[in-house]
Each structure stands twice: as C-alpha cells, then as structure tokens.
Design a protein around this motif. Structure first.
Motif, PDB file in Angstrom:
ATOM      1  N   ILE A 175       0.874  -1.173   0.000  1.00  0.00           N
ATOM      2  CA  ILE A 175       0.000   0.000   0.000  1.00  0.00           C
ATOM      3  C   ILE A 175       0.911   1.224   0.000  1.00  0.00           C
ATOM      4  CG2 ILE A 175      -1.768   1.211   1.334  1.00  0.00           C
ATOM      5  CD1 ILE A 175      -2.420  -1.635   2.540  1.00  0.00           C
ATOM      6  N   VAL A 176       1.008   1.901  -1.147  1.00  0.00           N
ATOM      7  CA  VAL A 176       2.035   2.920  -1.346  1.00  0.00           C
ATOM      8  C   VAL A 176       1.415   4.312  -1.249  1.00  0.00           C
ATOM      9  CG1 VAL A 176       3.931   3.691  -2.808  1.00  0.00           C
ATOM     10  CG2 VAL A 176       3.189   1.292  -2.890  1.00  0.00           C
ATOM     11  N   TYR A 177       1.950   5.140  -0.343  1.00  0.00           N
ATOM     12  CA  TYR A 177       1.455   6.477  -0.023  1.00  0.00           C
ATOM     13  C   TYR A 177      -0.069   6.584  -0.194  1.00  0.00           C
ATOM     14  CZ  TYR A 177       3.218   6.930  -4.911  1.00  0.00           C
ATOM     15  OH  TYR A 177       3.553   6.720  -6.242  1.00  0.00           O
ATOM     16  N   PRO A 178      -0.817   5.870   0.644  1.00  0.00           N
ATOM     17  CA  PRO A 178      -2.268   5.784   0.477  1.00  0.00           C
ATOM     18  C   PRO A 178      -2.990   7.054   0.901  1.00  0.00           C
ATOM     19  CG  PRO A 178      -1.628   4.705   2.496  1.00  0.00           C
ATOM     20  CD  PRO A 178      -0.343   5.101   1.814  1.00  0.00           C
ATOM     21  N   TYR A 179      -4.115   7.314   0.250  1.00  0.00           N
ATOM     22  CA  TYR A 179      -5.055   8.318   0.747  1.00  0.00           C
ATOM     23  C   TYR A 179      -5.859   7.674   1.872  1.00  0.00           C
ATOM     24  CZ  TYR A 179      -9.118  11.272   1.233  1.00  0.00           C
ATOM     25  OH  TYR A 179     -10.111  12.053   1.755  1.00  0.00           O
ATOM     26  N   VAL A 201       4.833   5.130   3.765  1.00  0.00           N
ATOM     27  CA  VAL A 201       4.484   6.517   4.068  1.00  0.00           C
ATOM     28  C   VAL A 201       5.654   7.399   3.645  1.00  0.00           C
ATOM     29  CG1 VAL A 201       3.948   8.169   5.891  1.00  0.00           C
ATOM     30  CG2 VAL A 201       2.989   5.852   5.984  1.00  0.00           C
ATOM     31  N   ALA A 202       5.394   8.381   2.785  1.00  0.00           N
ATOM     32  CA  ALA A 202       6.427   9.309   2.335  1.00  0.00           C
ATOM     33  C   ALA A 202       6.473  10.514   3.271  1.00  0.00           C
ATOM     34  CB  ALA A 202       6.149   9.750   0.900  1.00  0.00           C
ATOM     35  N   GLN A 210      -0.993  13.886   5.985  1.00  0.00           N
ATOM     36  CA  GLN A 210      -0.473  13.043   7.052  1.00  0.00           C
ATOM     37  C   GLN A 210      -1.331  11.777   7.183  1.00  0.00           C
ATOM     38  OE1 GLN A 210       2.431  13.750   8.697  1.00  0.00           O
ATOM     39  NE2 GLN A 210       2.528  15.388   7.174  1.00  0.00           N
ATOM     40  N   THR A 211      -0.740  10.640   6.925  1.00  0.00           N
ATOM     41  CA  THR A 211      -1.481   9.376   6.949  1.00  0.00           C
ATOM     42  C   THR A 211      -1.003   8.428   8.044  1.00  0.00           C
ATOM     43  OG1 THR A 211       0.054   8.327   5.385  1.00  0.00           O
ATOM     44  CG2 THR A 211      -1.832   9.514   4.459  1.00  0.00           C
ATOM     45  N   ARG A 212       0.098   8.738   8.652  1.00  0.00           N
ATOM     46  CA  ARG A 212       0.719   7.760   9.549  1.00  0.00           C
ATOM     47  C   ARG A 212      -0.177   7.436  10.738  1.00  0.00           C
ATOM     48  NH1 ARG A 212       7.152   7.964  11.143  1.00  0.00           N
ATOM     49  NH2 ARG A 212       7.327   5.802  11.853  1.00  0.00           N
ATOM     50  N   GLY A 213      -0.828   8.457  11.324  1.00  0.00           N
ATOM     51  CA  GLY A 213      -1.687   8.203  12.476  1.00  0.00           C
ATOM     52  C   GLY A 213      -2.846   7.279  12.137  1.00  0.00           C
ATOM     53  N   THR A 214      -3.456   7.510  10.987  1.00  0.00           N
ATOM     54  CA  THR A 214      -4.560   6.653  10.561  1.00  0.00           C
ATOM     55  C   THR A 214      -4.081   5.228  10.324  1.00  0.00           C
ATOM     56  OG1 THR A 214      -5.619   8.554   9.510  1.00  0.00           O
ATOM     57  CG2 THR A 214      -6.386   6.367   8.850  1.00  0.00           C
ATOM     58  N   LEU A 215      -2.928   5.098   9.695  1.00  0.00           N
ATOM     59  CA  LEU A 215      -2.392   3.763   9.443  1.00  0.00           C
ATOM     60  C   LEU A 215      -2.012   3.059  10.738  1.00  0.00           C
ATOM     61  CD1 LEU A 215      -0.235   4.594   6.292  1.00  0.00           C
ATOM     62  CD2 LEU A 215      -2.305   3.176   6.352  1.00  0.00           C
ATOM     63  N   GLY A 232      12.431  11.636   3.608  1.00  0.00           N
ATOM     64  CA  GLY A 232      12.820  12.506   2.507  1.00  0.00           C
ATOM     65  C   GLY A 232      12.006  12.348   1.240  1.00  0.00           C
ATOM     66  N   ALA A 233      11.156  11.333   1.172  1.00  0.00           N
ATOM     67  CA  ALA A 233      10.425  11.061  -0.065  1.00  0.00           C
ATOM     68  C   ALA A 233       9.140  11.886  -0.133  1.00  0.00           C
ATOM     69  CB  ALA A 233      10.081   9.584  -0.158  1.00  0.00           C
ATOM     70  N   THR A 234       8.703  12.139  -1.371  1.00  0.00           N
ATOM     71  CA  THR A 234       7.448  12.816  -1.627  1.00  0.00           C
ATOM     72  C   THR A 234       6.426  11.814  -2.166  1.00  0.00           C
ATOM     73  OG1 THR A 234       7.873  13.322  -3.969  1.00  0.00           O
ATOM     74  CG2 THR A 234       8.748  14.869  -2.324  1.00  0.00           C
ATOM     75  N   HIS A 235       5.215  12.273  -2.355  1.00  0.00           N
ATOM     76  CA  HIS A 235       4.228  11.502  -3.093  1.00  0.00           C
ATOM     77  C   HIS A 235       4.777  11.229  -4.494  1.00  0.00           C
ATOM     78  CE1 HIS A 235      -0.041  10.258  -3.175  1.00  0.00           C
ATOM     79  NE2 HIS A 235       0.006  10.512  -4.472  1.00  0.00           N
ATOM     80  N   ALA A 236       4.463  10.059  -5.037  1.00  0.00           N
ATOM     81  CA  ALA A 236       4.859   9.700  -6.408  1.00  0.00           C
ATOM     82  C   ALA A 236       6.361   9.853  -6.633  1.00  0.00           C
ATOM     83  CB  ALA A 236       4.074  10.523  -7.430  1.00  0.00           C
TER      84      ALA A 236
END
Length: 268
Positions: A175-179, A201-202, A210-215, A232-236
């Motif tokens: 699951i890569v940088y999910p919404y 998570v990027a 910010q998705t980490r808390g939900t995950l 250091g990574a961004t979306h996509a």
C-alpha cells in the motif's frame, strides 16, 4: 488536501443518483480488454500481482514496477480503471482526485473483478495472489479489505452477485502512499482478511497529507499491516515525469520499493 469539503458534497450528490447494478462478470468484461498483463516465460502457475494506479491514471513507472515483479517470478495484471469508463487524465484530476467520482470503496469492485479474472487463467496460482496500489489505488485496496460482506459491499461496488469473499487467496498487499482521509475506511474497521501488508508513508507527502496516524490505528485493528517510513520522499517519488511541484523523483526510494516488491513476491 486534495479531498476538500466541496468534493465531499459532490460525492454525496453523485451517490444519490441511481446507477444500474452490474454483475461481477459485467465488470470483468468491461475491464479485461484493457488489462496490461505481463508474466514470466512458461506455463506457470505463477503468483499473481494486481496493480492499481493512482488517481491520475496509469503512469509510465508502473511498467517498470511490472517488470520488477515479472523478473521476480510473478505475473502482473495492471488494471486501468479509467480507459474502460472513458475517463481522461484531465477528467480524472478534476473528479477522481477530488473525491467526486469513483471513490475507493466503489473502485474496490475493480480489484474484485481483476482477481476473479485471474482465477480463470490457467497460468495463475489462485493460492498466491497479491495486490499493490499507489495513492488512490492503495485507498482502493484498503477499502476492499474493510467493506462488510453482503449488502454494504454490493452497494459500494455496485456489483450485485459478489461471492462471499471476493478477495479469497489474497496473501499480500503493498500500500504505497495511500489516501486515508474523508471517504476512506482506513483506521475505522478491522479487515476481513489478514494478508501480509506493508504501507509506505512518504515523509514529504503534501498530496494525501499526514497518513501515519490513521495507518497506526489500522495496524491496531489489523496486526498483519506493517508501516514503513520513507524519509525525505514525496508523493509519487517513483515518477521522473511528474509535473506537480510537490513531487520529486527519488531513485534511491524507488529502488527500495523495488526491493519490497521482490520481497513481497518471495513471500507468496
């Protein structure tokens, strides 16, 4: 955040419009002519990886991801959810990326259909199925795991004859940088199945936020989920052709993701 309040209003308006139900085979017939299938030489059976693109549609880097998987011994089904529906990239950015159309729980039907099609192929090992999704595709996978079987699943996907478990045989997901925001079921429910799952998570993801808390909340409900932080990574980050100023191509992060795909397939 790309999913603004106005998008939620539009989505609710769209949900109120009557839409004809399909059968699972109808959805297979719609999507299968547009599947991009790649597999190793030979007759198989091979483990199968279903790949789900992000809200902007298929991007060239997905071809590279397919080849990584094929060289690792898996067959790949890249699902184009847009071309069969006549959704252009411009339309996708305006409607799907804003949440007004084809939300994750509805698109879960495309994942169910791709797996149903895979089970019909002589070269597919039905006991070794995996799914990889990017952004909207990752949202799709998580909602596909979270939907309640029966009426809710039929209503969300608009598929009227789903089997009791349309994800049967799903052993692993990436699951890569999910919404995970408004409209997503992430963090709110247990998953019906427990595939070995990893979420990337990027650190500098200013598109899904910010998705980490939900995950982390989802991991409490679904212990088979692991979370990996890409500093250091961004979306996509895999996309060298991206024009969005919030996106930066990162070769090292991309190579790390390739390794994770190989590990995923080795574990199937």
């Amino acid at each position: 955040m790309i999913f603004a309040i106005i998008a939620l209003v539009l989505a609710l308006m769209g949900a109120a419009m009557p839409v004809a139900a399909e059968t699972l085979q109808d959805r297979v017939a719609l999507l299968a002519p547009h599947f991009d299938v790649a597999r190793p030489e030979g007759d198989g059976p091979f483990p199968v990886i279903v790949m789900m693109h992000g809200c902007g549609g298929p991007r060239p880097f997905l071809d590279e991801m397919s080849q990584v998987a094929v060289r690792a011994g898996a067959a790949v089904i890249n699902v184009d959810s847009y071309r069969p529906r006549g959704i252009s990239r411009v339309a996708a950015l305006a409607t799907v990326c804003t949440g007004a159309r084809l939300q994750g729980r509805e698109r879960a039907g495309d994942l169910y259909a791709a797996l149903a099609w895979a089970r019909q192929q002589s070269w597919a090992d039905q006991s070794r199925l995996g799914a990889i999704g990017w952004s909207h595709g990752a949202w799709t996978i998580m909602d596909a795991l979270a939907l309640r079987a029966g009426a809710e699943m039929r209503r969300a996907t608009r598929l009227e004859d789903l089997p009791d478990e349309p994800l049967a045989g799903l052993s692993a997901t990436l699951i890569v940088y999910p919404y995970t925001g408004v409209g997503s079921l992430a963090g709110r429910r247990d998953w019906r199945l427990a595939p070995r799952s990893t979420a990337i998570v990027a650190q500098h993801d200013y598109i899904v936020g910010q998705t980490r808390g939900t995950l982390e909340r989802q991991r409490l409900r679904s212990p088979s989920l692991d979370i990996v932080f890409f500093e250091g990574a961004t979306h996509a980050f895999e996309d060298p052709h991206a024009t969005d100023p919030r996106v930066r191509f990162d070769p090292a992060a991309t190579a790390r993701e390739h390794d994770m795909i190989r590990d995923m397939i080795a574990g199937l």
